[in-house]
Enzyme design. Structure first.
Site, PDB file in Angstrom:
ATOM      1  N   GLU A  70      55.331  67.812  98.334  1.00 33.17           N
ATOM      2  CA  GLU A  70      54.033  69.624  97.361  1.00 33.17           C
ATOM      3  C   GLU A  70      53.981  70.739  98.382  1.00 33.17           C
ATOM      4  OE1 GLU A  70      51.429  68.393  94.783  1.00 33.17           O
ATOM      5  OE2 GLU A  70      50.181  70.482  94.673  1.00 33.17           O
TER       6      GLU A  70
ATOM      7  N   HIS B  10      37.807  69.254  87.951  1.00 32.59           N
ATOM      8  CA  HIS B  10      36.896  70.362  87.464  1.00 32.59           C
ATOM      9  C   HIS B  10      36.271  70.009  86.299  1.00 32.59           C
ATOM     10  CE1 HIS B  10      37.280  71.027  91.482  1.00 32.59           C
ATOM     11  NE2 HIS B  10      38.060  71.624  91.839  1.00 32.59           N
TER      12      HIS B  10
ATOM     13  N   GLU C 129      46.686  62.330  93.275  1.00 40.96           N
ATOM     14  CA  GLU C 129      46.346  62.438  94.600  1.00 40.96           C
ATOM     15  C   GLU C 129      45.169  61.354  95.059  1.00 40.96           C
ATOM     16  OE1 GLU C 129      44.966  66.386  94.652  1.00 40.96           O
ATOM     17  OE2 GLU C 129      46.656  67.458  93.371  1.00 40.96           O
TER      18      GLU C 129
ATOM     19  N   HIS D  45      42.637  63.589  91.059  1.00 40.40           N
ATOM     20  CA  HIS D  45      42.413  63.425  92.800  1.00 40.40           C
ATOM     21  C   HIS D  45      41.490  62.347  92.814  1.00 40.40           C
ATOM     22  CE1 HIS D  45      41.850  64.635  97.060  1.00 40.40           C
ATOM     23  NE2 HIS D  45      41.925  63.730  97.027  1.00 40.40           N
TER      24      HIS D  45
ATOM     25  N   ASN E 135      45.627  69.653  86.806  1.00 46.87           N
ATOM     26  CA  ASN E 135      44.729  68.826  87.367  1.00 46.87           C
ATOM     27  C   ASN E 135      43.566  69.006  86.892  1.00 46.87           C
ATOM     28  OD1 ASN E 135      42.467  68.724  89.544  1.00 46.87           O
ATOM     29  ND2 ASN E 135      43.716  68.123  91.401  1.00 46.87           N
TER      30      ASN E 135
ATOM     31  N   ARG F 207      33.478  61.869  94.240  1.00 46.51           N
ATOM     32  CA  ARG F 207      33.017  63.332  93.865  1.00 46.51           C
ATOM     33  C   ARG F 207      32.769  63.825  92.609  1.00 46.51           C
ATOM     34  NH1 ARG F 207      34.850  67.569  98.176  1.00 46.51           N
ATOM     35  NH2 ARG F 207      34.266  66.268  99.287  1.00 46.51           N
TER      36      ARG F 207
ATOM     37  N   THR G  95      40.684  70.005  99.252  1.00 44.95           N
ATOM     38  CA  THR G  95      41.806  69.801 100.125  1.00 44.95           C
ATOM     39  C   THR G  95      42.244  71.246 100.249  1.00 44.95           C
ATOM     40  OG1 THR G  95      42.721  68.135  98.614  1.00 44.95           O
ATOM     41  CG2 THR G  95      43.953  68.938 100.719  1.00 44.95           C
TER      42      THR G  95
ATOM     43  N   ARG H 137      38.375  60.908  94.953  1.00 46.43           N
ATOM     44  CA  ARG H 137      38.608  61.068  96.524  1.00 46.43           C
ATOM     45  C   ARG H 137      37.836  59.470  97.047  1.00 46.43           C
ATOM     46  NH1 ARG H 137      38.504  66.615  97.998  1.00 46.43           N
ATOM     47  NH2 ARG H 137      37.758  66.031 100.085  1.00 46.43           N
TER      48      ARG H 137
ATOM     49  N   HIS I 196      47.932  74.574  94.992  1.00 46.53           N
ATOM     50  CA  HIS I 196      46.526  74.320  95.230  1.00 46.53           C
ATOM     51  C   HIS I 196      46.187  76.062  95.708  1.00 46.53           C
ATOM     52  CE1 HIS I 196      43.151  74.329  97.690  1.00 46.53           C
ATOM     53  NE2 HIS I 196      43.129  73.282  97.777  1.00 46.53           N
TER      54      HIS I 196
HETATM   55  N1  PXP Z   1      47.779  70.025  94.508  1.00 40.64           N
HETATM   56  C1  PXP Z   1      46.753  69.878  95.177  1.00 40.64           C
HETATM   57  C2  PXP Z   1      47.479  67.940  96.297  1.00 40.64           C
HETATM   58  C3  PXP Z   1      45.407  69.769  95.503  1.00 40.64           C
HETATM   59  O1  PXP Z   1      44.644  68.784  96.513  1.00 40.64           O
HETATM   60  C4  PXP Z   1      44.867  70.539  94.679  1.00 40.64           C
HETATM   61  C5  PXP Z   1      43.275  70.184  94.442  1.00 40.64           C
HETATM   62  O2  PXP Z   1      42.871  69.347  94.352  1.00 40.64           O
HETATM   63  C6  PXP Z   1      45.887  71.371  93.523  1.00 40.64           C
HETATM   64  C7  PXP Z   1      47.037  71.259  93.591  1.00 40.64           C
HETATM   65  C8  PXP Z   1      45.410  72.535  92.776  1.00 40.64           C
HETATM   66  O3  PXP Z   1      44.624  73.382  93.011  1.00 40.64           O
HETATM   67  P1  PXP Z   1      43.798  74.272  92.511  1.00 40.64           P
HETATM   68  O4  PXP Z   1      42.858  73.138  91.882  1.00 40.64           O
HETATM   69  O5  PXP Z   1      43.071  75.632  93.783  1.00 40.64           O
HETATM   70  O6  PXP Z   1      44.646  74.685  91.244  1.00 40.64           O
END
Ligand code: PXP
Length: 240
Positions: free
Chosen positions: A151, A10, A70, A43, A7, A49, A101, A45, A191
């Site tokens: 998931e 960030h 996402e 994601h 992901n 953001r 999330t 959003r 997550h």
């Molecule tokens: N899976 C989903 C569905 C999420 O919403 C997120 C956060 O955007 C992640 C995985 C990844 O989480 P993390 O950034 O804490 O690794």
């Protein structure tokens, strides 16, 4: 072996700190793939953001592995997904004030609406995953909704700090992964996974994919710091 979906939200968060053009999440996605990632996750959003519409459409063009979008199950986002055609859509709950999330989707709420959104996505050849807490009622509903994947939210496991709590949350993930697979659902998890806690989740045989963002981007900042500093020092040193 479970697949790794990275992901890159960030990377865009750092860009948005200056509302500028770097670091570009598209460049990050390419580097992730070159390093062996099995897929890219972002994601989009409602408040845009971090990831922007421009990022999503460029990612669709450059990602060669697997693009997992996402998003909230709103009409606007379903239309966007059908327009962009990611390989997979992961439906997540979304609240404007949340930092990330916070929990899984409650599939009993707005069941009919979700059913329609899932069917619209699937009829456009998009694989649909539902981000849910490791809870048997949610898994049964995901099967009823004819999702392709669930998931499992690993946040409670990742946030647990006492050993008995960690073991309890891990057992929950193991048994719910097995239950979901038995119902014919594909299983992924994510997550809060990081370099300390990922191995026990990666061992769960039914977990096909791990989606990880924050810990990888955080580590990239630190392991890249040495080279970034050396390059800047060199420029300054050679300036006069
Ligand atoms: N899976 C989903 C569905 C999420 O919403 C997120 C956060 O955007 C992640 C995985 C990844 O989480 P993390 O950034 O804490 O690794």
């Amino acid at each position: 072996m479970a697949r790794l979906g990275v992901n890159i939200d960030h990377v865009a968060t750092i860009r948005e700190a200056r509302r500028g053009i770097e670091p570009d999440p598209i460049a990050a996605a390419i580097l992730c793939e070159l390093a062996g990632a099995d897929g890219i996750v972002c994601h989009l959003r409602e408040d845009r953001r971090h990831i922007k519409d421009r990022d999503l459409s460029l990612l669709r063009q450059v990602v060669k592995t697997h693009l997992n979008l996402e998003m909230a199950a709103t009409d606007e986002m379903v239309k966007k997904a059908i327009n962009v055609l990611p390989d997979m859509v992961t439906l997540v709950p979304e609240r404007r004030q949340e930092i990330t999330t916070e929990g899984g989707l409650d599939l009993s709420f707005n069941f009919d609406y979700l059913e329609e959104a899932i069917s619209r996505l699937r009829s456009n050849a998009i694989v649909v995953s539902l981000f849910i807490d490791p809870d048997i009622h949610q898994i049964k509903n995901a099967a009823k909704l004819e999702a392709d994947y669930v998931e499992l939210h690993t946040g409670a496991y990742a946030n647990a700090d006492e050993l008995n709590q960690i073991v309890e949350e891990l057992e929950k993930l193991k048994s719910m992964a097995a239950a979901a697979a038995k119902m014919g659902l594909g299983v992924s998890a994510g997550h809060g996974l990081n370099y300390q806690n990922v191995v026990d989740v990666a061992k769960i045989p039914q977990v096909e994919e791990l989606n990880i963002g924050h810990s990888i981007v955080s580590r990239a900042v630190l392991v890249g710091m040495d080279r970034a500093i050396r390059e800047m020092v060199e420029l300054i040193r050679n300036a006069r």
